[in-house]
Design a protein around this motif. Structure first.
Motif, short mmCIF file in Angstrom:
data_model
loop_
_atom_site.label_atom_id
_atom_site.label_comp_id
_atom_site.label_asym_id
_atom_site.label_seq_id
_atom_site.Cartn_x
_atom_site.Cartn_y
_atom_site.Cartn_z
N LEU A 74 0.83 -1.20 0.00
CA LEU A 74 0.00 0.00 0.00
C LEU A 74 0.86 1.25 0.00
N PHE A 75 1.92 1.25 0.78
CA PHE A 75 2.82 2.40 0.77
C PHE A 75 3.55 2.50 -0.57
N GLY A 76 3.85 1.35 -1.19
CA GLY A 76 4.44 1.37 -2.51
C GLY A 76 3.51 1.99 -3.53
N ALA A 77 2.21 1.67 -3.41
CA ALA A 77 1.22 2.27 -4.32
C ALA A 77 1.17 3.78 -4.13
N ALA A 78 1.20 4.22 -2.89
CA ALA A 78 1.18 5.66 -2.62
C ALA A 78 2.43 6.34 -3.20
N SER A 79 3.58 5.67 -3.09
CA SER A 79 4.82 6.25 -3.63
C SER A 79 4.74 6.39 -5.14
N ILE A 80 4.19 5.37 -5.81
CA ILE A 80 4.06 5.44 -7.26
C ILE A 80 3.19 6.62 -7.67
N GLN A 81 2.08 6.80 -6.98
CA GLN A 81 1.17 7.88 -7.35
C GLN A 81 1.79 9.24 -7.08
N LEU A 82 2.48 9.38 -5.98
CA LEU A 82 3.15 10.65 -5.71
C LEU A 82 4.22 10.94 -6.75
N ARG A 83 4.90 9.90 -7.19
CA ARG A 83 5.93 10.08 -8.21
C ARG A 83 5.31 10.51 -9.54
N GLU A 84 4.17 9.95 -9.86
CA GLU A 84 3.47 10.35 -11.09
C GLU A 84 3.07 11.83 -11.03
N ILE A 85 2.56 12.24 -9.90
CA ILE A 85 2.17 13.65 -9.74
C ILE A 85 3.39 14.56 -9.88
N ALA A 86 4.54 14.13 -9.33
CA ALA A 86 5.77 14.92 -9.43
C ALA A 86 6.21 15.08 -10.88
N LYS A 87 5.80 14.15 -11.75
CA LYS A 87 6.16 14.23 -13.17
C LYS A 87 5.21 15.10 -13.97
N GLY A 88 4.17 15.62 -13.32
CA GLY A 88 3.19 16.42 -14.04
C GLY A 88 2.01 15.63 -14.55
N ARG A 89 1.88 14.39 -14.10
CA ARG A 89 0.80 13.53 -14.55
C ARG A 89 -0.21 13.33 -13.43
N ASP A 90 -1.43 12.93 -13.82
CA ASP A 90 -2.42 12.49 -12.85
C ASP A 90 -2.02 11.11 -12.35
N PRO A 91 -2.58 10.66 -11.22
CA PRO A 91 -2.25 9.32 -10.72
C PRO A 91 -2.58 8.23 -11.72
#
Length: 803
Positions: free
Chosen positions: A628-645
């Protein structure tokens, strides 16, 4: 005896007649021989006691492998109710840091890799060498340093060492053998002679003032020892190889410098690192040596061999069908020997080629190591996003040790809050360390390990990790856990051992803390602030019990906030050294990967320690929560790239979440490409590590930059602009800092692409099409100066069913 007598006689003849000199030399020779005999006897008894205690600890290990029991004396293992070298060294070092915390905070390095207050540091060095500067703060710092060095010297000697106190000594040097070799003996000798207070120096063998001839002999021996890094051609020389670690440091205290300026001039020309780095390195090195002596006796190598031989016998006499010690395939012994070699630093010393290839091989090692540093600065800017899983590992560690879990976030915030300096100072006073302030490469050690690159690349890599917030976040978690552990112990000071909650009591028992020990602990004066109390190990009168408490806290802190462990590094390095073909291949391949191995090994120890049923429950909880924390990290990383989750309704996403939560998330953009090999280089480059990926990317960029013929005879035009921008996007140091990444790509890289890439419009359309097909919008579109909206979090949970 004759050599010693003749040296003493020559010294006494300078101030008395021949007969009186001979008589005095005879008496002094006998006294020194008696002292040497007493020291040897004491060291022998300490050695025997250490081996007897270590042999008994083999039987106390809760696991089945005697080799694992020996490794547990070297590195952390929750199945071992006895001390280990790694945690003991950390404990000693952190206690020393607590004594000189003001000095460390004042002179910690800046973003250029040098001490923050150079003028103040110069005054401190002058005061250390006995010269008054009129700077009261520098005098206080120097006194604290001198007292700390003296306490470490006494503890080293108590463990069997033989280091005398030398007036005016100051601090040791960190010599660079290559710098010394480069100038030759004559220049080195001339520089050193004008810097030394020869009248204050003492002969390392006789303890007397040195004659000119003896001084020349000592200088020549020292030069050979330094330029060969201890591998002199004359093993009889006292500056060369010493069979016992206990005797090794006595020969480093010979040179007495005129003043602090002379020390710093010599260090600048022949040393490695500035004065602050040298002081911190000396404390760390001495702490590690003390830990080895206290665990394994005055001759640690002999004790380790004794234990390994005992383990071989135990394996051979067991009921195993094919014991390795009998079959000649004792992998447990080899693994243990590699860990010990790593802890001694043998696998950290670069190996260079011979003859005319020696200098090229030196620069090759520097270049490859520097490349790994640069890759760290380019790839780990978003590492704090992956590090949010520390919250989960800390919660699991709290549950494992019977500590309150609800305080995790609050404790983190206290340590991260700039206005909450009192909490950070409290943690330092309680011996929880000053990792970020005292060491320049904390982040590298967490995810990779030691580096042999040029100072510029080391500093660049560490600066990116500091700017990313990783160092602060890591240290905040470590201090938060340690404070809450010591605070929980303080909460139960009024209760007997049996009345302490079961989980906390079990934690103490795992580290050999008995009911009697607890009575000593709870009677010691605590650290108080308001109504709150914390156990302060420095106030516990019995040092053995104090070490148990502190090392329990530090060992569990290492599990709560995972780092790359010594055991994992020893495994992935396989006993190789930098500069060798195998050593460089392994270091390149396992750059960053050792962190995942450390995480797995650490949690496996916890699972084994609590038994099969509870261990299975623990493992399931850990797997689910880390995913679950891995999933949260992936989504935060996507947002940092300028993308939606990313949409979370497919197997690919959750596979990536498992990998991210398992420690592979430090690869950042590589997560997700492991399973489907979206990377151009495929699995091969992933296994080769980031250096292999860089080589592949450079070769592909070069190929695509030129026109190339297609199979049908057509020509694909080269696009050097697009390839240059692609490389810059991936390999710019600090380019993927999580809070600047989208702005860097949109405001700088997209503009460069517009100017240099004739196909930029097509590539931009492909990005937008890919995002639409993948169910992700772009909250900051390519080519736009500002974002058009905020991230749309609803894309993470689309209405479609799981694939």
């Amino acid at each position: 005896m004759r050599d010693l007598f003749e040296q003493l006689e020559a010294s006494y003849k300078q101030s008395m007649g021949p007969d009186a000199a001979a008589a005095e030399a005879s008496e002094q020779t006998l006294r020194q021989l008696a002292d040497a005999s007493a020291l040897k006897k004491r060291q022998t008894l300490l050695q025997a006691a250490s081996q007897r205690r270590a042999r008994a600890d083999l039987m106390r290990y809760r696991g089945k492998s005697p080799y694992a029991a020996i490794r547990a004396m070297m590195d952390r293992d929750v199945q071992a109710p006895y001390e280990n070298v790694v945690t003991r060294a950390e404990n000693i070092e952190f206690q020393a840091q607590a004594e000189i915390s003001a000095f460390i905070e004042r002179h910690r390095r800046n973003f250029f890799g040098s001490p923050s207050n150079k003028a103040g540091l110069r005054d401190v060095m002058q005061e250390l060498h006995g010269d008054a500067t009129g700077n009261p703060r520098a005098k206080a710092y120097a006194d604290a340093l001198a007292n700390t060095m003296e306490s470490l010297r006494l503890r080293f000697n108590a463990a069997g060492g033989n280091v005398g106190k030398l007036r005016g000594w100051g601090i040791t040097h960190r010599h660079d053998p290559l710098k010394v070799r480069r100038v030759g003996y004559d220049e080195w000798r001339a520089d050193l002679r004008q810097s030394l207070d020869i009248a204050a120096m003492r002969d390392p063998d006789t303890g007397m003032r040195m004659s000119p001839a003896r001084l020349e002999e000592v200088l020549r021996g020292s030069y050979e020892a330094i330029r060969t890094n201890g591998l002199s051609a004359e093993p009889a020389d006292p500056f060369m190889s010493q069979p016992k670690l206990a005797n090794a440091r006595a020969y480093h205290r010979v040179f007495v410098f005129n003043d602090g300026d002379a020390w710093m001039r010599y260090q600048a020309k022949y040393g490695s690192g500035d004065a602050f780095t040298t002081i911190m390195g000396h404390i760390r090195g001495l702490s590690e040596d003390i830990a080895k002596l206290e665990r394994f006796g005055p001759n640690p190598d002999a004790t380790v061999k004794f234990l390994l031989d005992a383990a071989d016998r135990m394996e051979a006499q067991s009921d195993k069908a094919v014991p390795g010690a009998v079959a000649g395939t004792a992998g447990g012994r080899a693994t243990t020997e590699r860990l010990w070699a790593y802890l001694k630093g043998e696998t950290s010393v670069p190996e260079f080629a011979e003859g005319w290839l020696e200098r090229p091989s030196y620069w090759a090692v520097k270049t490859i190591s520097g490349t790994r540093d640069l890759l760290t600065s380019a790839l780990l800017g978003s590492s704090p996003i992956s590090a949010i899983s520390d919250v989960n590992t800390q919660a699991m560690a709290r549950r494992f040790n019977g500590l309150p879990e609800v305080k995790v976030l609050a404790s983190y915030l206290k340590q991260l809050n700039p206005a909450s300096a009192a909490d950070r100072k409290l943690a330092i006073r309680l011996g929880l360390g000053m990792r970020d302030a005292s060491h320049s490469l904390l982040g590298l050690s967490r995810y990779y390990g030691e580096t042999h690159g040029p100072q510029l690349t080391q500093v660049l890599a560490d600066d990116v990790l500091r700017l990313s917030g990783l160092n602060k976040f890591t240290e905040a978690g470590q201090r938060a856990f340690g404070l809450d552990f010591l605070g929980t112990l303080g909460d139960y000071r009024g209760k007997t051992f049996d009345a302490v909650p079961e989980g906390l009591r079990a934690a103490m028992e795992r580290y050999g803390i008995t009911a009697g020990d607890w009575d000593v602990i709870r009677k010691a004066e605590p650290e108080r602030r308001g109504k709150a109390e914390w156990i302060n190990a420095r106030n516990i009168p019995n040092r053995q019990i104090a070490d148990k408490v502190q090392e329990m806290v530090l060992a569990e802190t290492a599990r709560a906030v995972q780092e790359n462990t010594a055991s994992a590094r020893a495994i992935v390095q396989l006993g190789t050294r930098p500069g060798t073909l195998g050593g460089e291949i392994l270091r390149n391949s396992f750059q960053f990967k050792g962190f995942a191995l450390s995480l797995i090994m650490s949690q496996a120890q916890a699972i084994r320690a609590i038994g099969p049923y509870r261990g299975a429950v623990y493992a399931a909880q850990f797997f689910v929560s880390m995913t679950l924390f891995g999933a949260a990290s992936i989504q935060l990383r996507e947002i940092a790239k300028g993308r939606d989750p990313r949409p979370m309704d497919n197997l690919e996403f959750w596979t990536d979440a498992v990998l991210q939560g398992g420690g592979f998330g430090i690869f950042g953009d590589l997560v997700g490409s492991i399973t489907n090999q979206r990377l151009d280089g495929g699995l091969g480059e992933f296994l080769a590590g980031p250096v292999g990926g860089l080589v592949g990317d450079l070769s592909r960029a070069t190929y695509r930059s030129f026109d190339r013929e297609q199979k049908d005879g057509g020509i694909t035009p080269g696009n050097p602009g697009a390839e240059a921008v692609r490389l810059a996007k991936r390999y710019t140091p600090g380019g993927n800092l999580w809070y600047l990444r989208a702005a860097y790509e949109r405001a700088i890289l997209d503009r460069l692409a517009e100017m240099t890439d004739p196909e930029y419009g097509e590539s931009r359309a492909r990005v937008e099409q890919w995002a639409a097909e993948n169910g992700q919008g772009l909250w900051w579109e390519p080519g736009e100066d500002m974002p058009s909206r905020g991230p749309d979090l609803s894309t993470a949970v689309p209405t479609s069913n799981m694939n």
